[in-house]
Design a protein around this motif. Structure first.
Motif, PDB file in Angstrom:
ATOM      1  N   GLN C   7      33.220  31.581  45.502  1.00  0.00           N
ATOM      2  CA  GLN C   7      33.637  33.205  45.147  1.00  0.00           C
ATOM      3  C   GLN C   7      33.761  34.088  45.673  1.00  0.00           C
ATOM      4  OE1 GLN C   7      35.185  33.521  42.195  1.00  0.00           O
ATOM      5  NE2 GLN C   7      35.315  30.862  41.244  1.00  0.00           N
ATOM      6  N   PHE C   9      33.194  37.174  44.192  1.00  0.00           N
ATOM      7  CA  PHE C   9      33.027  38.244  43.889  1.00  0.00           C
ATOM      8  C   PHE C   9      31.324  37.797  42.918  1.00  0.00           C
ATOM      9  CE2 PHE C   9      36.540  40.460  44.427  1.00  0.00           C
ATOM     10  CZ  PHE C   9      37.170  40.247  44.139  1.00  0.00           C
ATOM     11  N   PRO C  18      34.232  45.070  37.721  1.00  0.00           N
ATOM     12  CA  PRO C  18      34.705  46.394  37.239  1.00  0.00           C
ATOM     13  C   PRO C  18      33.841  47.198  35.939  1.00  0.00           C
ATOM     14  CG  PRO C  18      35.325  44.716  35.330  1.00  0.00           C
ATOM     15  CD  PRO C  18      34.622  44.431  36.203  1.00  0.00           C
ATOM     16  N   ILE C  19      34.593  48.556  36.183  1.00  0.00           N
ATOM     17  CA  ILE C  19      34.200  49.390  35.678  1.00  0.00           C
ATOM     18  C   ILE C  19      33.650  48.776  34.232  1.00  0.00           C
ATOM     19  CG2 ILE C  19      34.134  51.994  34.442  1.00  0.00           C
ATOM     20  CD1 ILE C  19      35.516  52.259  37.290  1.00  0.00           C
ATOM     21  N   GLU C  62      40.236  54.571  38.803  1.00  0.00           N
ATOM     22  CA  GLU C  62      40.837  54.257  38.588  1.00  0.00           C
ATOM     23  C   GLU C  62      42.546  54.418  38.521  1.00  0.00           C
ATOM     24  OE1 GLU C  62      39.848  51.376  35.213  1.00  0.00           O
ATOM     25  OE2 GLU C  62      39.596  50.358  35.710  1.00  0.00           O
ATOM     26  N   TYR C  72      39.607  49.559  46.336  1.00  0.00           N
ATOM     27  CA  TYR C  72      39.337  48.256  45.859  1.00  0.00           C
ATOM     28  C   TYR C  72      37.902  48.685  45.667  1.00  0.00           C
ATOM     29  CZ  TYR C  72      43.208  45.289  47.017  1.00  0.00           C
ATOM     30  OH  TYR C  72      44.425  45.584  47.067  1.00  0.00           O
ATOM     31  N   GLU C 131      40.348  38.546  52.773  1.00  0.00           N
ATOM     32  CA  GLU C 131      41.299  38.420  51.587  1.00  0.00           C
ATOM     33  C   GLU C 131      42.316  39.616  51.961  1.00  0.00           C
ATOM     34  OE1 GLU C 131      41.931  36.298  49.195  1.00  0.00           O
ATOM     35  OE2 GLU C 131      42.725  37.418  47.587  1.00  0.00           O
TER      36      GLU C 131
ATOM     37  N   THR D  25      39.433  40.605  32.086  1.00  0.00           N
ATOM     38  CA  THR D  25      38.204  41.211  32.543  1.00  0.00           C
ATOM     39  C   THR D  25      37.782  40.450  33.288  1.00  0.00           C
ATOM     40  OG1 THR D  25      36.526  41.961  31.061  1.00  0.00           O
ATOM     41  CG2 THR D  25      37.809  43.190  32.557  1.00  0.00           C
ATOM     42  N   ASN D  28      39.268  37.953  35.876  1.00  0.00           N
ATOM     43  CA  ASN D  28      39.411  37.984  37.008  1.00  0.00           C
ATOM     44  C   ASN D  28      38.432  38.511  37.530  1.00  0.00           C
ATOM     45  OD1 ASN D  28      42.144  38.764  36.840  1.00  0.00           O
ATOM     46  ND2 ASN D  28      42.217  40.917  35.850  1.00  0.00           N
ATOM     47  N   ARG D  29      37.480  38.143  37.120  1.00  0.00           N
ATOM     48  CA  ARG D  29      35.859  37.722  37.991  1.00  0.00           C
ATOM     49  C   ARG D  29      35.879  36.588  38.672  1.00  0.00           C
ATOM     50  NH1 ARG D  29      31.524  41.400  34.665  1.00  0.00           N
ATOM     51  NH2 ARG D  29      29.702  41.171  36.031  1.00  0.00           N
ATOM     52  N   ASP D  30      36.517  35.790  38.481  1.00  0.00           N
ATOM     53  CA  ASP D  30      36.229  34.024  39.361  1.00  0.00           C
ATOM     54  C   ASP D  30      38.041  34.330  40.599  1.00  0.00           C
ATOM     55  OD1 ASP D  30      37.249  31.822  40.061  1.00  0.00           O
ATOM     56  OD2 ASP D  30      37.621  30.950  38.100  1.00  0.00           O
ATOM     57  N   SER D  31      37.199  34.790  41.779  1.00  0.00           N
ATOM     58  CA  SER D  31      38.731  34.500  42.761  1.00  0.00           C
ATOM     59  C   SER D  31      39.025  33.529  43.227  1.00  0.00           C
ATOM     60  CB  SER D  31      37.581  35.188  43.588  1.00  0.00           C
ATOM     61  OG  SER D  31      36.730  34.301  44.186  1.00  0.00           O
ATOM     62  N   ARG D  35      42.906  33.925  43.124  1.00  0.00           N
ATOM     63  CA  ARG D  35      44.269  33.569  44.009  1.00  0.00           C
ATOM     64  C   ARG D  35      44.364  32.180  44.177  1.00  0.00           C
ATOM     65  NH1 ARG D  35      39.011  32.937  48.370  1.00  0.00           N
ATOM     66  NH2 ARG D  35      39.521  34.884  50.207  1.00  0.00           N
ATOM     67  N   SER D  40      48.588  38.594  46.639  1.00  0.00           N
ATOM     68  CA  SER D  40      47.613  39.773  46.691  1.00  0.00           C
ATOM     69  C   SER D  40      46.687  39.479  46.044  1.00  0.00           C
ATOM     70  CB  SER D  40      48.075  41.007  47.535  1.00  0.00           C
ATOM     71  OG  SER D  40      49.012  41.246  45.974  1.00  0.00           O
ATOM     72  N   ALA D  41      45.629  40.555  46.770  1.00  0.00           N
ATOM     73  CA  ALA D  41      44.307  40.872  46.068  1.00  0.00           C
ATOM     74  C   ALA D  41      44.733  41.963  45.206  1.00  0.00           C
ATOM     75  CB  ALA D  41      43.428  41.810  46.920  1.00  0.00           C
ATOM     76  N   GLN D  42      44.019  41.708  43.972  1.00  0.00           N
ATOM     77  CA  GLN D  42      44.046  42.637  42.829  1.00  0.00           C
ATOM     78  C   GLN D  42      42.507  43.418  42.325  1.00  0.00           C
ATOM     79  OE1 GLN D  42      46.892  42.669  41.454  1.00  0.00           O
ATOM     80  NE2 GLN D  42      47.529  41.145  42.688  1.00  0.00           N
ATOM     81  N   PRO D  43      42.507  44.192  42.690  1.00  0.00           N
ATOM     82  CA  PRO D  43      41.559  45.138  42.265  1.00  0.00           C
ATOM     83  C   PRO D  43      40.937  44.454  41.007  1.00  0.00           C
ATOM     84  CG  PRO D  43      43.544  46.463  42.016  1.00  0.00           C
ATOM     85  CD  PRO D  43      44.100  44.875  42.464  1.00  0.00           C
ATOM     86  N   LEU D  44      39.788  44.869  40.839  1.00  0.00           N
ATOM     87  CA  LEU D  44      38.492  44.961  39.899  1.00  0.00           C
ATOM     88  C   LEU D  44      39.281  45.981  38.163  1.00  0.00           C
ATOM     89  CD1 LEU D  44      35.335  42.747  40.554  1.00  0.00           C
ATOM     90  CD2 LEU D  44      37.567  41.825  39.414  1.00  0.00           C
ATOM     91  N   SER D  45      40.116  45.540  38.139  1.00  0.00           N
ATOM     92  CA  SER D  45      40.598  46.914  36.654  1.00  0.00           C
ATOM     93  C   SER D  45      39.487  46.744  35.486  1.00  0.00           C
ATOM     94  CB  SER D  45      42.039  46.535  36.930  1.00  0.00           C
ATOM     95  OG  SER D  45      42.846  46.975  37.634  1.00  0.00           O
ATOM     96  N   SER D  46      39.219  48.079  34.897  1.00  0.00           N
ATOM     97  CA  SER D  46      38.330  48.126  33.656  1.00  0.00           C
ATOM     98  C   SER D  46      39.332  47.849  32.473  1.00  0.00           C
ATOM     99  CB  SER D  46      37.936  49.338  33.358  1.00  0.00           C
ATOM    100  OG  SER D  46      38.911  50.428  32.987  1.00  0.00           O
ATOM    101  N   LYS D  48      39.905  48.968  29.553  1.00  0.00           N
ATOM    102  CA  LYS D  48      40.536  50.092  29.196  1.00  0.00           C
ATOM    103  C   LYS D  48      41.596  50.082  30.330  1.00  0.00           C
ATOM    104  CE  LYS D  48      38.993  54.859  28.555  1.00  0.00           C
ATOM    105  NZ  LYS D  48      38.878  55.695  29.287  1.00  0.00           N
ATOM    106  N   ALA D  49      41.203  50.053  31.314  1.00  0.00           N
ATOM    107  CA  ALA D  49      43.001  50.361  32.160  1.00  0.00           C
ATOM    108  C   ALA D  49      43.743  49.194  32.091  1.00  0.00           C
ATOM    109  CB  ALA D  49      42.316  50.182  33.578  1.00  0.00           C
TER     110      ALA D  49
END
Lengths: 189, 202, 190, 189
Positions: C7, C9, C18-19, C62, C72, C131, D25, D28-31, D35, D40-46, D48-49
Motif C-alpha cells: 500500500q 497510502f 484526501p481533504i 484542489e 499531488y 509511482e 474517496t 482511492n486510498r487503497d493504492s 493501480r 497513472s497516479a491519481q491525486p487523492l481528491s476530496s 466534494k471535488a
C-alpha cells in the motif's frame, strides 16, 4: 522560538466572519469608540454587510502588504479588539491601526500589550525599518499608551478634524527599528 | 540624477503584453533560446494565447513582481525581457529571469548591461537585499555574464534537467546588496536629491 | 523490492487521505494560531488563518491539482482515529525532467517528535519515486528548521544549494538551503 | 422478460454522485485498487471535488456514455461501478471500464456477473457490434474474468505502464456480438 502571537494579556487570532461580524456590530454601536478610532463619520452597518465584507476581504488571497488581526484576552479568551497593518514594501515601513472595541477593557493595559505584540510581530517577522500611526488629539489615553511602547510624536496636522463643532489636530507618531531594539533591553527579540 | 532605467547599451521599458506576446512567439521559434531559458518543454502557443496568459499573470500578480522589456539605446529595438519576482519580502530576496530574444545581440555585453540596470533598480529603488537566479549548466555564456555582474555560485541541483538524452545540473547564483555596492563602488551616502529646505513656518 | 500490492497510502501509525472540507479547515486554523508551526512550514510571514480562509485555500488547491496536473497533495491522518495530523505534497513537478519539490508539515506541537514526520516522508518518497517515477526530488529548508534538516540528512538528502542570507526572522538573517535526493540514491537505501 | 439490469450476484443501478463520491474517496486510498484500475497516479481528491466532477460528467444524460453502479443482490451494498463509452455509433463500437472497490468482494465472481449484465445491455439493448477494454499485465484476475465472459486477446502495448521501477504491458481485449451470443447459448463451454 518565541510565540509571536502571544503577549502578556492578549493573543493574536483570525476570526470566522460571523464571529467577527457579531463583535463589530456591538463595537460600532459605541460611538465614543468609533470617534476615537476613526475620522470617518460614524455609521451603523448590518451584521450581514459586515460578514460579507469580512469574507470578501480574503477573496484575492493574502497580500504581502496588508495584514489584519483580531485580538482575544488570554484569561477568558474574549474577543476585545483588532489591529491592521499596511506595509509600504518599497520603503520598508508599516502603518498600524489598533482598536479595543470592548470598552470595559479600556485603561487596563490591554491596548499597550496589544501594541507591544504588534511591534514585535512587525519588527521581528515583517522586518520593517519603522512603524507609523496617527491619532486624534483628544485621544489622550492612546497617546500615553503609544509613548509607553516607544512611539515618538513626529508631527501634527493642525485642526483637520471637526467634531461636535470644534476642530482638533491629528497627531502623527513613529518608532524606528533601532529605538525598538534598544527598548528590548538586551533580551533577544 | 541619471535615469534608473538606462544603462550603457540598453534601457528597461514598459512590458506591454500586446507587443511582448508577438515577440515571445517569434523568439521561441528558435528552440535554442527556449531551452536556454526554460526547464519545461516549449509548447508552440499563438501570440493571442500568450497575450491572454500575460494579461492574466499581470492581473494576479501581487505587488511583488516587476517585468520589463529591453530596448537598445542605439535604435530603440526590442531585444528581450527581464523580470524580478520578490519571493520573500521580510528577507527582501527576489528571483530574476533574463531572456535576450534576438540572437544577434548575444555575447556582445547587452546581457551584462541589462542585468546591471536591473540590479541597480532592485537595490536602490525597491531596496531589496538580495537577488537570486537559476541558470543551466549548458549555458556558460550566461554564467560568465552573471559572474561579471557580481553574482556568485551558491550550489546546483544535481541532474535537474533531462535534455537530449542527458542529465544537466541547474545552478543557483545569488548577489547581496553590499556585494553589488562594493563592485560598483556605489557610495552609500551619495546624495540622490538635494534636500530642499522645507519651510517649517518657524 | 516493493510490489504492486504494497500500500502506498498506509503507513505504520499514519495514512494519507484526501481533504475533508468540513472538518479540516477548523483543525488547521488552530495550527496556524501557533507561530512556531507557521514559521517552520512557510517562508512567508506567519499569520493566523480562520477556517473560512482555509476553506477557500483548499478549494483553490484542489482546482490547481485538477488543472495543473503537476501537484499531488495528501492530508496525513492518524490510523487510530483518522484525526488530522499534518500535510504532505509533491509539487512543481516537471514531468519532462522527472523532478519535483516535497512539502511536509506536522500540525500540532504535541504530534511532533513522535516519528510521524519520518513515516510520512518514507511514504512520500516511495510515492514520488515508485509511482510518479520521478528522477529526483528537492526540498527547500530554512537554516533554522532543525527538524527538517535532521529528517533530510536521515533520508540521505544532499545539501545542494545555500542561498546566503535569503531570509530574515527575529532580527537575524538566515541561509535558505535546497536539498536533493536522486531515485537511485533512494533505492539503494532500501 | 427478465430485468435487463439484474444478474446472479449483482445488479446495475443509477449513479448517485453524493453516495458514489464518498465511496470513491474510500476506495482511492487503497493504492493496489487504484493501480489495477488507473493508468497513472491519481491525486487523492476530496468527496466534494469528486461529486462536482460526477455531477458534471455523469449525471447529464450523454448519448455516448452509460455509467452504472454495481450493487450486491443480497444486501444491496454498493460494490463498484462501470462505464460503457460508445466510441462510434456508426461503427457500433464501444469501450468498457469496470471496477469493484470493495476488496472483500474481489475474486467472488461479482465482476464477471456485472460484465455479463452490461454486455447483454450493450448487445441486446443498445445493439452494439463490439465491446473493447484495456487491462494491465499485472492484473491476471481481471484477465481471467474477461476471458470467461468471452473477450479475445487482441494485442498488447509493450512496456506502456511504469510502476515500482518496472515497466508493464497494457493488454487489449475485445468481444464481438456474435461471439457473445455463442457464449450465451452455451455453444462454447
Amino acid at each position: 522560538m518565541r510565540d509571536l502571537f502571544r503577549g502578556k494579556l492578549v493573543r493574536i487570532t483570525a476570526e470566522e466572519p460571523e464571529t467577527y461580524a457579531k463583535s463589530e456590530i456591538h463595537w460600532q454601536r459605541d460611538s465614543e469608540f468609533v470617534r476615537l478610532a476613526d475620522s470617518d463619520p460614524i455609521q451603523l452597518s448590518s451584521a450581514k454587510k459586515i460578514k460579507e465584507w469580512a469574507e470578501k476581504r480574503f477573496e484575492k488571497g493574502l497580500k504581502p502588504d496588508r495584514y489584519s488581526f483580531t485580538v482575544r484576552t488570554l484569561d477568558e479568551d474574549k474577543l476585545i479588539g483588532f489591529f491592521g497593518l499596511r506595509i509600504d514594501l518599497m520603503h520598508n515601513e508599516a502603518l498600524v491601526g489598533i482598536g479595543i472595541g470592548e470598552r470595559d477593557f479600556w485603561g487596563k493595559g490591554y491596548g499597550t500589550d496589544m501594541m507591544k505584540l504588534c511591534l514585535q510581530y512587525v519588527f521581528s517577522e515583517l522586518c520593517v525599518e519603522r512603524v507609523s500611526l496617527g491619532l486624534h488629539e483628544y485621544n489622550a489615553r492612546a497617546l500615553r499608551s503609544y509613548e509607553k511602547c516607544g512611539f515618538r510624536l513626529e508631527g501634527r496636522t493642525r485642526k483637520d478634524i471637526l467634531r461636535e463643532g470644534k476642530r482638533y489636530d491629528s497627531l502623527w507618531m513613529g518608532i524606528l527599528r533601532e529605538e525598538w531594539l534598544q527598548m528590548q533591553n538586551g533580551d533577544p527579540i | 540624477m541619471k535615469d534608473v532605467f538606462t544603462g550603457k547599451l540598453v534601457r528597461l521599458s514598459a512590458f506591454d503584453p500586446e507587443e511582448m506576446s508577438k515577440a515571445f512567439t517569434r523568439w521561441n521559434l528558435n528552440s535554442e533560446y527556449g531551452r536556454l531559458l526554460n526547464s519545461a518543454a516549449h509548447r508552440m502557443q499563438s501570440a493571442k494565447a500568450v497575450a491572454k496568459w500575460m494579461e492574466k499573470e499581470a492581473e494576479e500578480r501581487s505587488p511583488a513582481s516587476y517585468f520589463f522589456s529591453i530596448r537598445t539605446l542605439a535604435e530603440d529595438k526590442l531585444i528581450g525581457e527581464i523580470g524580478l519576482d520578490v519571493v520573500n519580502w521580510p528577507g527582501r530576496d527576489a528571483f530574476v529571469g533574463l531572456g535576450i530574444g534576438e540572437p544577434e545581440y548575444w555575447s556582445k555585453g547587452y546581457g551584462t548591461d541589462v542585468m546591471n540596470v536591473l540590479l541597480r533598480f532592485a537595490f536602490t529603488e525597491i531596496n531589496l537585499r538580495r537577488v537570486t537566479l537559476t541558470v543551466f549548466e549548458y549555458n556558460p555564456r550566461a554564467i560568465r555574464s552573471y559572474e561579471k555582474a557580481g553574482f556568485r555560485q551558491e550550489g546546483h541541483l544535481r541532474n535537474y534537467l533531462n535534455r537530449e538524452g542527458r542529465r544537466w545540473n541547474e545552478l543557483y547564483m545569488g548577489i547581496l546588496r553590499e556585494e553589488w555596492m562594493e563592485l560598483n563602488n556605489y557610495a552609500q551616502n551619495a546624495v540622490l536629491y538635494e534636500a530642499s529646505p522645507i519651510g517649517d513656518g518657524g | 523490492m516493493f510490489d504492486i500490492q504494497t500500500q502506498l497510502f498506509e503507513g505504520q501509525d499514519i495514512r494519507f487521505g484526501p481533504i475533508d472540507h468540513e472538518k479540516d479547515p477548523g483543525i488547521e486554523s488552530k495550527w496556524t494560531h501557533d507561530s512556531e508551526f507557521m514559521r517552520l512550514m512557510e517562508v512567508d510571514p506567519a499569520r493566523p488563518l480562520s477556517a473560512a480562509m482555509l476553506k477557500k485555500q483548499y478549494e483553490k488547491l484542489e482546482k490547481e491539482v485538477e488543472e495543473d496536473k503537476n501537484l499531488y497533495h495528501f492530508m496525513i491522518r492518524s490510523k487510530a482515529d483518522d484525526r488530522l495530523i499534518g500535510k504532505a505534497a509533491v509539487q512543481w513537478i516537471e514531468w519532462t525532467n522527472g523532478n519535483g519539490f516535497l512539502r511536509l508539515g506536522i500540525g500540532a506541537a504535541e504530534d511532533r517528535g513522535k516519528g510521524y514526520g519520518t513515516q510520512a516522508l518514507q511514504m512520500l518518497l516511495r510515492f514520488a519515486f515508485a509511482e510518479l517515477n520521478l528522477f529526483r526530488v528537492s526540498a527547500i529548508v530554512p537554516e533554522y528548521n532543525e527538524g527538517a534538516l535532521a529528517l533530510s540528512k536521515k533520508f540521505g538528502f544532499m545539501q545542494e544549494v545555500c542561498r546566503r542570507r535569503s531570509l530574515e526572522r527575529d532580527g537575524r538573517r538566515w541561509d535558505l538551503f535546497v536539498f536533493g535526493l536522486l531515485s537511485d540514491e533512494w533505492r539503494n537505501q532500501l | 422478460m427478465k430485468d435487463v439490469f439484474t444478474g446472479k450476484l449483482v445488479r446495475l443501478s443509477a449513479v448517485d454522485p453524493e453516495e458514489m463520491s464518498k465511496a470513491f474517496t474510500r476506495w482511492n486510498r487503497d493504492s493496489e485498487y487504484t493501480r489495477l484500475l488507473m493508468m497513472s497516479a491519481q491525486p487523492l481528491s476530496s468527496a466534494k471535488a469528486i461529486q462536482k466532477w460526477m455531477e458534471k460528467e455523469i449525471e447529464g444524460v450523454s448519448p455516448t456514455n452509460f455509467f452504472f453502479t454495481i450493487r450486491a443482490l443480497d444486501e444491496n451494498k454498493l460494490l463498484g461501478g462501470l462505464g460503457l463509452n460508445v466510441i462510434s455509433w456508426a461503427a457500433r463500437e464501444s469501450f468498457i471500464a469496470i471496477f469493484i472497490g470493495e476488496r472483500e468482494y474481489w475474486g467472488k465472481g461479482c465482476g464477471t456477473d456485472a460484465m455479463n449484465i452490461v454486455l447483454r445491455y450493450a448487445f441486446t439493448e443498445l445493439n452494439l457490434q463490439r465491446v473493447s477494454l484495456g487491462v494491465f499485465e499485472y492484473n491476471p484476475r481481471a484477465i481471467r474474468s474477461y476471458e470467461k465472459v468471452g473477450f479475445q486477446h487482441e494485442g498488447r502495448m509493450r512496456k506502456y505502464l511504469n510502476h515500482e521501477g518496472k515497466r508493464w504491458d497494457l493488454l487489449y481485449m475485445g468481444i464481438l456480438r456474435e461471439e457473445w451470443l455463442q457464449v450465451q447459448n452455451g455453444d462454447k463451454t
